[in-house]
Design an enzyme around this catalytic site. Structure first.
Site, PDB file in Angstrom:
ATOM      1  N   GLU A   1     -18.910   1.457   3.420  1.00  0.00           N
ATOM      2  CA  GLU A   1     -19.199   2.524   4.388  1.00  0.00           C
ATOM      3  C   GLU A   1     -19.517   3.803   3.628  1.00  0.00           C
ATOM      4  O   GLU A   1     -18.882   4.107   2.616  1.00  0.00           O
ATOM      5  CB  GLU A   1     -17.998   2.835   5.289  1.00  0.00           C
ATOM      6  CG  GLU A   1     -17.737   1.826   6.363  1.00  0.00           C
ATOM      7  CD  GLU A   1     -16.548   2.205   7.256  1.00  0.00           C
ATOM      8  OE1 GLU A   1     -16.261   3.408   7.406  1.00  0.00           O
ATOM      9  OE2 GLU A   1     -15.921   1.274   7.776  1.00  0.00           O
TER      10      GLU A   1
ATOM     11  N   GLU B   1      -9.832  -0.457   5.504  1.00  0.00           N
ATOM     12  CA  GLU B   1      -9.077   0.784   5.302  1.00  0.00           C
ATOM     13  C   GLU B   1      -7.604   0.748   5.733  1.00  0.00           C
ATOM     14  O   GLU B   1      -7.214   1.419   6.692  1.00  0.00           O
ATOM     15  CB  GLU B   1      -9.766   1.945   6.033  1.00  0.00           C
ATOM     16  CG  GLU B   1     -11.147   2.234   5.527  1.00  0.00           C
ATOM     17  CD  GLU B   1     -11.746   3.513   6.126  1.00  0.00           C
ATOM     18  OE1 GLU B   1     -11.158   4.085   7.053  1.00  0.00           O
ATOM     19  OE2 GLU B   1     -12.810   3.917   5.659  1.00  0.00           O
TER      20      GLU B   1
HETATM   21  C1  FCB Z   1     -13.998   5.252   8.544  1.00  0.00           C
HETATM   22  C2  FCB Z   1     -13.779   4.108   9.518  1.00  0.00           C
HETATM   23  C3  FCB Z   1     -14.928   3.909  10.480  1.00  0.00           C
HETATM   24  C4  FCB Z   1     -15.483   5.228  10.952  1.00  0.00           C
HETATM   25  C5  FCB Z   1     -15.809   6.123   9.786  1.00  0.00           C
HETATM   26  C6  FCB Z   1     -16.442   7.435  10.176  1.00  0.00           C
HETATM   27  O1  FCB Z   1     -12.773   5.728   8.110  1.00  0.00           O
HETATM   28  O2  FCB Z   1     -13.598   2.909   8.825  1.00  0.00           O
HETATM   29  O3  FCB Z   1     -14.481   3.104  11.533  1.00  0.00           O
HETATM   30  O4  FCB Z   1     -14.624   5.810  11.836  1.00  0.00           O
HETATM   31  O5  FCB Z   1     -14.646   6.376   9.059  1.00  0.00           O
END
Ligand code: FCB
Length: 454
Positions: A359, A163
């Protein structure tokens, strides 16, 4: 056909959020170690100094993963644990920790997915200007080479950066994440260019030092816009909105897809961005775009939510305001399952790479109930809705290679500290006791059946 055979079901974490042992095992300081020391920056003055104490408890954690039927584990490496000064001297103890972690995963039949950088930049490098320093791509290259040489005899999957939208946008534009800066647009654009170069040099380093054939990817994020209806005009509008750059510079410009992924996959910055930034554009040296656009094996995308879009009267995308009482998670993030249908579809159509959802998840107000268990029906409902949409996209023929739930266990949620619980496993931070939440049991069934009942 929905989720293909061999689909990867996993969970994800990151080093600073779970490891603790901030001052142990020869680790150097990171920008997050230092950021947490500043009063008022993190909820409740929390820090990642102990976190889930995973550094000491990793064997138990992996045992638990096995019991939960987890097939793949995406974790990140703390750069400062490997190279305490960021470059140069290698800390063998740090390397050993990750090497043992990988051995333990493999012994338990869990496939490791290694993220090289999940935001915890060594503080010594920050003192040299961090990502503003034109040498930073070389630093990352050196670090990636060391990690790859150590782990790639056993690790096949590598992800360069997690990210960039967040560590640049929240860390260097909004200033709410480490290192807490509010830089100018020109500076952040130059920084972004260095970060993209670091990604490219990282990919090269991974391939050059790999001891077996490896698969290399990237894990950006962004809001995944989706159409209000299935009519072609709305679909077109949503897709346009997803990839267009902001119209002006008043907002956090880093929160977009194209600026971070077009250079990586196409070797060029998006035209509308070049026009928007004008003379604020970074200095691009000859050969830079070739370095940035090293061939990748997959696109990892972190997807949490999106905005609804329709075609407006002028034919342009129009964002639809969220209605009163719109469903949201404990952290206040909107619940928009369609983001997991349209997001991967639009991304696949544009970048044409197999996609891993690296994620996806949510925070809930989880508590231990009288019966000693943690009941989290909201998490099950959320994951069910989202995974149904992902299944639909896979059934449409979009190449979805895997899904990593965020997160394996509750952990340090950056500036929210331990206030927000994202895990399938509850962590009691007083005792470090773990309790598998109802959602953890539910996810086991999803993985075992390859999502058949979704
Ligand atoms: C993302 C991050 C991760 C975590 C989630 C909830 O943006 O990559 O580390 O904080 O959100």
């Amino acid at each position: 056909m929905a989720f293909k055979e061999g689909f990867t079901w996993g969970v994800a974490t990151s080093s600073y959020q779970i490891e603790g042992a901030a001052y142990e095992g020869g680790k150097g300081l990171s920008i997050w170690d230092m950021f947490c020391k500043q009063p008022g920056k993190v909820y409740g003055g929390h820090t990642g100094e102990v976190a889930c104490d995973h550094y000491h408890l990793f064997k138990d954690d992996i045992k638990l993963m096995k019991e939960m039927g987890i097939q793949a584990y995406r974790f990140s490496i703390s750069w400062a644990r490997i190279l305490p000064e960021g470059t140069g001297r290698v800390n063998e103890k740090g390397l050993n920790f990750y090497s043992e972690l990988v051995n333990e995963l493999i012994a338990n039949g869990i496939e490791p997915y290694v993220t090289m950088f999940h935001w915890d930049l060594p503080y010594e490098l920050y003192k040299k200007g961090g990502w503003m320093n034109p040498e930073s791509p070389r630093w990352f290259e050196e670090y990636a080479a060391v990690v790859t040489a150590e782990l790639s005899d056993r690790v096949q999957y590598f992800i360069t950066l997690n990210e960039p939208q967040c560590f640049v946008g929240l860390g260097h534009i909004d200033g709410i994440h480490a290192p807490g800066l509010k830089q100018s647009v020109a500076d952040t654009l130059q920084m972004a260019h260095h970060i993209l170069l670091a990604h490219g040099r990282g990919v090269k380093a991974i391939r050059n030092h790999a001891k077996q054939e490896v698969k290399v990817g990237y894990a950006p994020t962004a809001s995944m816009h989706y159409p209000e209806t299935d009519c072609p005009q709305d679909i077109k509008a949503a897709k346009k909105a997803l990839f267009q750059m902001p119209k002006d510079l008043s907002s956090n410009w880093a929160w977009n897809i194209s600026w971070w992924s077009d250079p990586v996959f196409f070797g060029k910055y998006p035209e509308d961005g070049i026009e928007l930034f004008g003379d604020l554009m970074p200095k691009i040296q000859e050969g830079d775009m070739e370095i940035i656009s090293q061939p990748l094996d997959f696109l990892g995308q972190n997807i949490y939510n999106g905005l609804e879009v329709r075609e407006g009267k002028d034919g342009e995308p129009e964002f639809i305001p969220r209605h009163k009482g719109f469903p949201k998670t404990a952290l206040g993030w909107p619940i928009t399952p369609k983001a997991l249908y349209w997001g991967p579809k639009f991304l696949y159509e544009r970048y044409k790479k197999p996609i891993y959802i690296t994620e996806n998840g949510l925070s809930c107000h989880d508590v231990i109930s009288l019966d000693g268990k943690v009941h989290d029906p909201n998490r099950i409902d959320f994951l069910h809705r989202y995974l149904k949409e992902l299944k639909r996209t896979a059934a449409d023929g979009i190449d979805i290679a895997g899904y990593f739930q965020w997160s394996f266990m509750d952990n340090f949620e950056w500036h929210s500290g331990y206030e927000d619980r994202f895990g399938l496993v509850f962590v009691d931070y007083q005792t470090q006791k773990r309790i598998v939440k109802d959602s953890g049991h539910w996810y086991k069934e999803v993985m075992e059946t390859n999502g058949k009942f979704l």
